[in-house]
Design a protein around this motif. Structure first.
Motif, mmCIF file in Angstrom:
data_model
loop_
_atom_site.group_PDB
_atom_site.id
_atom_site.type_symbol
_atom_site.label_atom_id
_atom_site.label_comp_id
_atom_site.label_asym_id
_atom_site.label_seq_id
_atom_site.Cartn_x
_atom_site.Cartn_y
_atom_site.Cartn_z
ATOM 1 N N ALA A 127 -26.672 -19.417 -41.590
ATOM 2 C CA ALA A 127 -26.996 -18.745 -42.856
ATOM 3 C C ALA A 127 -28.303 -19.224 -43.463
ATOM 4 N N ASN A 128 -28.578 -20.523 -43.361
ATOM 5 C CA ASN A 128 -29.778 -21.053 -44.024
ATOM 6 C C ASN A 128 -31.079 -20.658 -43.309
ATOM 7 N N LYS A 129 -30.989 -20.167 -42.052
ATOM 8 C CA LYS A 129 -32.189 -19.750 -41.326
ATOM 9 C C LYS A 129 -32.264 -18.233 -41.150
ATOM 10 N N TYR A 130 -31.119 -17.585 -41.274
ATOM 11 C CA TYR A 130 -31.026 -16.147 -40.993
ATOM 12 C C TYR A 130 -32.010 -15.344 -41.824
ATOM 13 N N LEU A 131 -32.063 -15.632 -43.111
ATOM 14 C CA LEU A 131 -32.885 -14.848 -44.024
ATOM 15 C C LEU A 131 -34.373 -14.958 -43.702
ATOM 16 N N LYS A 132 -34.775 -16.060 -43.066
ATOM 17 C CA LYS A 132 -36.176 -16.233 -42.691
ATOM 18 C C LYS A 132 -36.480 -15.571 -41.351
ATOM 19 N N GLN A 133 -35.482 -15.535 -40.473
ATOM 20 C CA GLN A 133 -35.715 -15.032 -39.120
ATOM 21 C C GLN A 133 -35.658 -13.504 -39.022
ATOM 22 N N ILE A 134 -34.882 -12.880 -39.896
ATOM 23 C CA ILE A 134 -34.791 -11.420 -39.878
ATOM 24 C C ILE A 134 -35.890 -10.855 -40.778
ATOM 25 N N LYS A 135 -36.715 -9.975 -40.226
ATOM 26 C CA LYS A 135 -37.854 -9.416 -40.975
ATOM 27 C C LYS A 135 -37.379 -8.270 -41.864
ATOM 28 N N PHE A 136 -36.972 -8.626 -43.065
ATOM 29 C CA PHE A 136 -36.351 -7.662 -43.977
ATOM 30 C C PHE A 136 -37.263 -6.497 -44.336
ATOM 31 N N GLU A 137 -38.571 -6.765 -44.421
ATOM 32 C CA GLU A 137 -39.485 -5.720 -44.879
ATOM 33 C C GLU A 137 -39.550 -4.545 -43.900
ATOM 34 N N LYS A 138 -39.086 -4.751 -42.672
ATOM 35 C CA LYS A 138 -39.161 -3.719 -41.641
ATOM 36 C C LYS A 138 -38.188 -2.565 -41.885
ATOM 37 N N TYR A 139 -37.102 -2.851 -42.612
ATOM 38 C CA TYR A 139 -35.997 -1.892 -42.702
ATOM 39 C C TYR A 139 -36.014 -1.130 -44.028
ATOM 40 N N ASP A 140 -35.647 0.147 -43.961
ATOM 41 C CA ASP A 140 -35.621 0.980 -45.161
ATOM 42 C C ASP A 140 -34.377 0.720 -46.010
ATOM 43 N N PHE A 141 -33.254 0.462 -45.368
ATOM 44 C CA PHE A 141 -32.037 0.079 -46.088
ATOM 45 C C PHE A 141 -31.082 -0.607 -45.126
ATOM 46 N N PHE A 142 -30.052 -1.230 -45.688
ATOM 47 C CA PHE A 142 -29.112 -2.027 -44.904
ATOM 48 C C PHE A 142 -27.688 -1.504 -45.077
ATOM 49 N N ILE A 143 -26.971 -1.421 -43.967
ATOM 50 C CA ILE A 143 -25.550 -1.106 -43.995
ATOM 51 C C ILE A 143 -24.802 -2.351 -43.534
ATOM 52 N N ILE A 144 -23.978 -2.889 -44.399
ATOM 53 C CA ILE A 144 -23.212 -4.101 -44.090
ATOM 54 C C ILE A 144 -21.788 -3.692 -43.752
ATOM 55 N N ILE A 145 -21.395 -3.909 -42.495
ATOM 56 C CA ILE A 145 -20.106 -3.424 -42.004
ATOM 57 C C ILE A 145 -19.101 -4.555 -41.881
ATOM 58 N N SER A 146 -17.885 -4.258 -42.290
ATOM 59 C CA SER A 146 -16.769 -5.196 -42.113
ATOM 60 C C SER A 146 -15.565 -4.431 -41.585
ATOM 61 N N GLY A 147 -14.837 -5.075 -40.661
ATOM 62 C CA GLY A 147 -13.619 -4.466 -40.134
ATOM 63 C C GLY A 147 -12.380 -4.893 -40.884
ATOM 64 N N CYS A 148 -12.536 -5.816 -41.854
ATOM 65 C CA CYS A 148 -11.369 -6.298 -42.613
ATOM 66 C C CYS A 148 -11.772 -6.605 -44.053
ATOM 67 N N ARG A 149 -12.313 -7.786 -44.276
ATOM 68 C CA ARG A 149 -12.777 -8.139 -45.627
ATOM 69 C C ARG A 149 -14.217 -8.618 -45.533
ATOM 70 N N PHE A 150 -14.955 -8.415 -46.605
ATOM 71 C CA PHE A 150 -16.344 -8.851 -46.623
ATOM 72 C C PHE A 150 -16.399 -10.358 -46.860
ATOM 73 N N THR A 151 -17.208 -11.030 -46.046
ATOM 74 C CA THR A 151 -17.227 -12.486 -46.029
ATOM 75 C C THR A 151 -18.284 -13.062 -46.964
ATOM 76 N N GLU A 152 -18.276 -14.383 -47.053
ATOM 77 C CA GLU A 152 -19.272 -15.086 -47.858
ATOM 78 C C GLU A 152 -20.677 -14.803 -47.327
ATOM 79 N N ASN A 153 -20.818 -14.712 -45.992
ATOM 80 C CA ASN A 153 -22.123 -14.424 -45.412
ATOM 81 C C ASN A 153 -22.580 -13.000 -45.734
ATOM 82 N N ASP A 154 -21.638 -12.050 -45.759
ATOM 83 C CA ASP A 154 -21.981 -10.677 -46.146
ATOM 84 C C ASP A 154 -22.536 -10.651 -47.567
#
Length: 406
Positions: free
Chosen positions: A122-149
């Motif tokens: 989690a502490n590195k994910y936000l730096k490694q994923i190039k957020f500016e590239k994407y127009d919007f985000f879909i966050i998918i869960s098959g049960c409950r949304f987690t702390e990381n979501d």
């Protein structure tokens, strides 16, 4: 009152043509001062924008949440189709992986690795994923949304990007509930799931989360249409149009929305034909550009899902023989498009050319008046409008044959 009317007209112009108010003024000025070539360049540039603007959709969530199945479903693909995202893998996505739309390659859905894995803590994910590239985000869960979501959603919000929570595999949940026996009310159970997700996210600090309950196996059910409308409402004009045209033809409403978007493009192609061979009304000439007509109709045909590849994908999705879908298509426009066919259609159009002038100028906002006096413009406009109407009717027949429902 006058200011409001002017704003309304500007909004209608922008919405109907993809041109801003300044661009419309510039276009009129170039044309009226004899700069037809410059006007042509302005229109061609806007058409190129429509064809080449990229739409990048990020899909993220934990391994097993159903990301790959969702990505395949919204592109109209089965898991065994060429270009389909791999489903059911145990290791999950290890790198951001892009999947192009089968008919609109400028639309790309990205399967992002889930946050909190060994490779993407989690502490590195936000730096490694190039957020500016994407127009919007879909966050998918098959049960409950987690702390990381939740962490991801907060970061997306901080970067002023839009995000949407999708609770997947709803059909599995409802099936399990039915198997338990006893009284079962689908609407009540769906509301319970929605409330649970909402409470879960609010407790984690997400105020007023937008949650959509989805079955990637049957997109016609539950909240998929609501998700589409939410996305469309948040996207800027050109990207909204691209997104709508990328949707599989799941129901008649989607077909009608596609027609509305394509209708906005008709006048631009007609205007391009008009500046190529502008001829005053008294001459009534077939000066329209055949290549522009063919190019436009081929594009409409693909967006309406009437090319062979699209029909096969829809047949697979619906579980029907592709021959059943092809059998309801009745139009010369789905076959080979030739100059001979275009000329035959064009000569038929001249009979109603003059009477259609006033109607056409009524329909086309502001910019239509620039080229409205040219027969090339009007004939191309009427041909493309007729072609779009014809393809829409056939696309609706195909949808009804595939799903037997509105």
């Amino acid at each position: 009152m006058g200011g409001s009317s002017s704003r309304d007209q500007t909004a209608e112009t922008s919405n109907s043509t993809f041109f801003t108010e300044d661009e419309v003024r510039n276009l009129k000025s170039e044309y009226e001062t004899g700069g037809m070539e410059k006007a042509k360049l302005l229109i061609q540039r806007k058409i190129n924008d429509l064809e080449n603007t990229e739409l990048n959709i990020a899909v993220t969530g934990e391994s097993g949440a159903g990301k790959s199945t969702f990505i395949n479903a919204v592109r109209g693909l089965n898991k065994d189709d060429e270009g389909a995202a791999q489903t059911g893998t145990t290791e999950g996505t290890m790198e951001p992986t892009g999947y192009r739309h089968p008919t609109l390659p400028n639309v790309c859905l990205w399967d992002l690795p889930g946050m909190g894995t060994i490779k993407f803590p989690a502490n590195k994910y936000l730096k490694q994923i190039k957020f500016e590239k994407y127009d919007f985000f879909i966050i998918i869960s098959g049960c409950r949304f987690t702390e990381n979501d939740v962490k991801l959603a907060k970061e997306i919000k901080r970067l002023e990007k839009n995000f949407y929570f999708v609770r997947s595999k709803i059909d599995n949940d409802l099936h399990a509930m039915r198997m338990e026996g006893g009284d079962f009310n689908e609407e009540e159970e769906l509301e319970k799931i929605r409330n649970y997700c909402n409470r879960n996210l609010q407790e984690a600090g997400i105020q007023s989360p937008r949650i959509f309950l989805i079955s990637s196996i049957d997109l016609n059910r539950y909240d998929f249409n609501l998700l589409n409308k939410a996305l469309e409402g948040d996207l800027p004009s050109i990207k909204k149009s691209i997104y709508i045209l990328s949707l599989p033809n799941l129901n008649l409403e989607i077909v009608e929305r596609k027609k509305k978007e394509l209708k906005k493009r008709v006048w631009m192609l007609a205007s391009l034909s008009g500046v190529v061979g502008a001829v005053p009304v008294p001459g009534v000439s077939l000066g329209c550009d055949i290549a522009i007509l063919i190019r436009g109709i081929i594009g409409f045909r693909k967006c309406m899902g009437l090319d062979d590849a699209s029909l096969q994908r829809l047949a697979t999705m619906a579980g029907k023989p592709v021959g059943d879908l092809k059998a309801v298509v009745n139009s010369p426009l789905v076959g080979k498009l030739t100059p001979v066919l275009m000329n035959r259609l064009a000569w038929g159009t001249t009979a109603i050319f003059i009477s259609g002038l006033e109607i056409a100028l009524d329909i086309i906002p502001v910019v239509g008046s620039i080229f409205g006096a040219g027969s090339s413009f009007l004939i191309t406009y009427k041909l493309l409008t007729g072609a779009l109407d014809d393809l829409t009717v056939n696309a609706k027949r195909v949808v009804t044959a595939a799903f037997g429902t509105d």
